[in-house]
Design an enzyme around this catalytic site. Sequence first.
Site, PDB file in Angstrom:
ATOM      1  CB  CYS A  81      -1.001  -0.047   1.140  1.00 13.24           C
ATOM      2  SG  CYS A  81      -2.423   1.020   0.831  1.00 13.24           S
ATOM      3  CG  HIS A 180      -3.176  -3.191   4.027  1.00 12.36           C
ATOM      4  ND1 HIS A 180      -2.208  -2.502   4.710  1.00 12.36           N
ATOM      5  CD2 HIS A 180      -3.842  -2.279   3.300  1.00 12.36           C
ATOM      6  CE1 HIS A 180      -2.282  -1.218   4.411  1.00 12.36           C
ATOM      7  NE2 HIS A 180      -3.269  -1.055   3.554  1.00 12.36           N
ATOM      8  CD  GLU A 182      -0.414  -5.309   6.340  1.00 19.08           C
ATOM      9  OE1 GLU A 182      -0.301  -5.970   5.291  1.00 19.08           O
ATOM     10  OE2 GLU A 182      -0.737  -4.103   6.350  1.00 19.08           O
TER      11      GLU A 182
HETATM   12  N1  GLN Z   1      -3.308   6.457   0.822  1.00 21.56           N
HETATM   13  C1  GLN Z   1      -2.099   6.103   1.511  1.00 21.56           C
HETATM   14  C2  GLN Z   1      -0.891   6.807   0.913  1.00 21.56           C
HETATM   15  O1  GLN Z   1      -1.016   7.614   0.042  1.00 21.56           O
HETATM   16  C3  GLN Z   1      -1.874   4.616   1.524  1.00 21.56           C
HETATM   17  C4  GLN Z   1      -2.919   3.924   2.374  1.00 21.56           C
HETATM   18  C5  GLN Z   1      -2.442   2.677   3.043  1.00 21.56           C
HETATM   19  O2  GLN Z   1      -1.240   2.413   3.117  1.00 21.56           O
HETATM   20  N2  GLN Z   1      -3.357   1.921   3.580  1.00 21.56           N
HETATM   21  O3  GLN Z   1       0.195   6.554   1.311  1.00 21.56           O
END
Ligand code: GLN
Length: 200
Positions: A81, A180, A182
Amino acid sequence: MGAPRIGVLALQGDVREHVAALAAAGADARPVRRPAELDAVDGLVIPGGESTTISKLADIFEMREPIDKRIAAGMPVYGSCAGMIMLAAEVLDGRPDQRGFQGIGMTVRRNAFGRQVDSFEAPVRLDGVDGGPFHAVFIRAPWVERVDDGVEVLGRVTDGPAADRIVAVRQGNLLATSFHPELTGDPRLHRYFVDLVRAA
Ligand code: GLN
């Protein structure tokens, strides 16, 4: 050989969950916040969180150059992410001052799914990961808009409004997912990364 030593970049984000998932997958896992701690690991996870904050803290904690150097030297890194955003050569809808590490030849769009839904879950089939589709949790996630030659697409969203969007990639020893693993207790992706570190 003993358990591979894998760090989780502990500047911001869901560090503890990744440490636990890596340990469950057979790694000697620990948080990494300082250059000396980075020196002591064979691989690194960049967790989910907020990429703009991780970028800022990477400079404050003087971790940017050490991480870039280790990546250039072939250290395996897995970004989830926000971590995927930190591993992208190009970021769309980012903040102008945010900067990633030596990364994967790809363009990601930050908060990409947000126009449809902020957060959602979907099954994603992953190349190289046996045992059926992965139950993927997306939280204000990026997607990958394009990849260079040499970047392997491992997974895409299969249906719904975001069908076909790329959400898992690998380039050499660098691995990134929009979602994610995890958070779901499915150890397969962390095992995949632990194997990658073992092989490196
Ligand atoms: N929107 C977040 C970012 O720009 C990422 C979101 C997340 O890691 N769950 O870093």
